[in-house]
Design a protein around this motif. Sequence first.
Motif, PDB file in Angstrom:
ATOM      1  N   LEU A 166       0.838  -1.205   0.000  1.00 59.19           N
ATOM      2  CA  LEU A 166       0.000   0.000   0.000  1.00 59.19           C
ATOM      3  C   LEU A 166       0.871   1.252   0.000  1.00 59.19           C
ATOM      4  O   LEU A 166       0.658   2.176  -0.791  1.00 59.19           O
ATOM      5  N   MET A 167       1.871   1.274   0.907  1.00 59.20           N
ATOM      6  CA  MET A 167       2.766   2.435   0.991  1.00 59.20           C
ATOM      7  C   MET A 167       3.455   2.647  -0.347  1.00 59.20           C
ATOM      8  O   MET A 167       3.570   3.774  -0.822  1.00 59.20           O
ATOM      9  N   SER A 169       2.416   1.754  -3.269  1.00 63.26           N
ATOM     10  CA  SER A 169       1.493   2.178  -4.321  1.00 63.26           C
ATOM     11  C   SER A 169       1.280   3.693  -4.261  1.00 63.26           C
ATOM     12  O   SER A 169       0.890   4.300  -5.239  1.00 63.26           O
ATOM     13  N   PHE A 170       1.544   4.286  -3.082  1.00 51.02           N
ATOM     14  CA  PHE A 170       1.508   5.755  -2.977  1.00 51.02           C
ATOM     15  C   PHE A 170       2.887   6.351  -3.261  1.00 51.02           C
ATOM     16  O   PHE A 170       3.131   7.505  -2.975  1.00 51.02           O
ATOM     17  N   TYR A 180       6.115   5.959   9.044  1.00 52.41           N
ATOM     18  CA  TYR A 180       4.654   5.873   9.078  1.00 52.41           C
ATOM     19  C   TYR A 180       4.146   4.458   9.307  1.00 52.41           C
ATOM     20  O   TYR A 180       3.017   4.269   9.726  1.00 52.41           O
TER      21      TYR A 180
ATOM     22  N   TYR B  74      -4.506   2.427  -6.470  1.00 51.18           N
ATOM     23  CA  TYR B  74      -4.474   0.974  -6.373  1.00 51.18           C
ATOM     24  C   TYR B  74      -5.187   0.530  -5.104  1.00 51.18           C
ATOM     25  O   TYR B  74      -4.845   0.963  -4.016  1.00 51.18           O
ATOM     26  N   LEU B  93      -3.415   9.348   4.392  1.00 51.48           N
ATOM     27  CA  LEU B  93      -2.064   8.785   4.293  1.00 51.48           C
ATOM     28  C   LEU B  93      -1.399   9.062   2.942  1.00 51.48           C
ATOM     29  O   LEU B  93      -0.250   9.509   2.880  1.00 51.48           O
ATOM     30  N   GLY B  94      -2.153   8.812   1.865  1.00 48.83           N
ATOM     31  CA  GLY B  94      -1.591   8.985   0.526  1.00 48.83           C
ATOM     32  C   GLY B  94      -1.140  10.417   0.280  1.00 48.83           C
ATOM     33  O   GLY B  94      -0.052  10.660  -0.240  1.00 48.83           O
ATOM     34  N   ARG B 141      -9.557   6.129   0.820  1.00 43.50           N
ATOM     35  CA  ARG B 141      -8.114   6.365   0.907  1.00 43.50           C
ATOM     36  C   ARG B 141      -7.495   6.361  -0.493  1.00 43.50           C
ATOM     37  O   ARG B 141      -6.638   7.176  -0.813  1.00 43.50           O
ATOM     38  N   THR B 142      -7.974   5.431  -1.341  1.00 54.22           N
ATOM     39  CA  THR B 142      -7.465   5.379  -2.714  1.00 54.22           C
ATOM     40  C   THR B 142      -7.923   6.609  -3.504  1.00 54.22           C
ATOM     41  O   THR B 142      -7.166   7.154  -4.306  1.00 54.22           O
TER      42      THR B 142
END
Lengths: 262, 247
Positions: A166-167, A169-170, A180, B74, B93-94, B141-142
């Motif tokens: 997930l991290m 993908s950002f 984080y 994603y 977060l992103g 979030r995405t």
Amino acid sequence: MSREQKNYLKKRKRKKLLIVSLQIFLLLFLLGLWQIAANQEWINTFIFSSPNRVIKTILNLHQDGTLYHHIWVTFYETILSFLIGTLLGILIATILWWFDVLAKVLDPYFTVLNSLPKVALGPIILIWFGANIRSIIFMAVLISIVVTILNIYQGFQNVDPQKIKLMKSFRAKKWQICMYLVFPSNFQTIMATLKLNISMCLIGVIMGEFLVSKEGIGYLIMYGSQVFNLNLVISGIALLSIMATFLYLLIQCLEKFFVKKN
Amino acid sequence: MNEILKINHLKKTYHTLEKETVAVKDFSMSLEEGEFIAIVGPSGCGKSTILSILSGLEEKTDGDIFLRDKQIGYMLQTDALFDWLTILDNCLLGLKIKGELTEEKKEYVIALLKKYGLGDFLNSYPNHLSGGMRQRVALIRTLSIKPDILLMDEPFSALDYQSRLTISDDVYNILKEEKKSLIMVTHDIAEAISICSKVIVLSERPCTIKKVFPIHLTNGSTPIENRKTPEFPIYYDQIWKEIDYEP
């Protein structure tokens, strides 16, 4: 609240009370038995001492003022080595997580260091650093740091791969994954390691004080055994038990504080 | 319609000590703005690899990907919410990672959360939420980084059947309303037909495209309603036969 719920709560409370009173009873029983055995001369008080004599010895130390000095020295050394061992340990674990090649290279060395009884290094440490507090701190840090590194590094490696994905993908950078995700998700591991560490440091400090033999509770025990004053030895052990409990509670408070803050 | 993504002859090879595995042999597709496409195939055929490459998590071995200046979001198999962050912080977060956390963008995320029924939970922690709600948080979030194309990798596979149906409806409505395009990977044929307007069937590994099914449902609306259309079982049957399920 229903009557059943009340009854249930009452039952739970009663059980808890029972356990605590049994715990206290067991302590008093053992101390009492010890004292009676001493009074009836079932045991030789010269080598087994007695609760009475232990209290008297501690009171004597209190009167000549050395008691608090020795407690303070051991406490101070333990806290200092705990701080050094923990911070350095976390730092090294982070570096290992960051550079996995380094972690693989050092792996066999850590295994050896971990299984090596650190007491064996005592004489060398004493010669290198001299008979002073530095030897004691070094000993305690050495004992606690390997376990710290291994535990925390393992925790870092067990971070949920989906969360790392997930991290990424950002497009998170490595330090962001570290700050984080890796650190916060290992809060429990770090806390558990701290609890383990504080007792490891106390072990290290006492071993160091045995070697250096200048001041502190370890010194009291060592000195007591050398002059065959078993009252002093057992008093030292009693003081140590109290201090170990106190230190453990201290860490527990620290944990609660952080949990609340989060 | 406006083509926003084109993939030509994508190839991906994995290397291990024992051998070299071709996961994706030859894969081409294109995606138009607002289009929903499903990729189905036997398990382990390399479906997820395609998404990983599109999202930049993995490097392609060969082929071309044309992306017209589009942001990609994603959504993973699990919700991967951080237990130690509040729902709002999870959704931010992103933006935080990208260093784009402005008041304005924060307001946008809060508005999304409120719009999709999570307004009362901004400051709650993920363990207070049901599986379906957690999945909605993961979606928001995405969406926080305003992606044009969403990639979903078996997004509901961790949920029970009832929640799966409800959340597919939710996600469908959210994505249609926010005017997003979607590529989803799934092994659930019913899910693919009910959500998407095109279903790509892949072969066994090393995967290539076996057949592409454009989906036309009479009176099609939301995924749950789509399951009741007369064409639904026919498509289901055709796609089922197309996928090789080795016993």
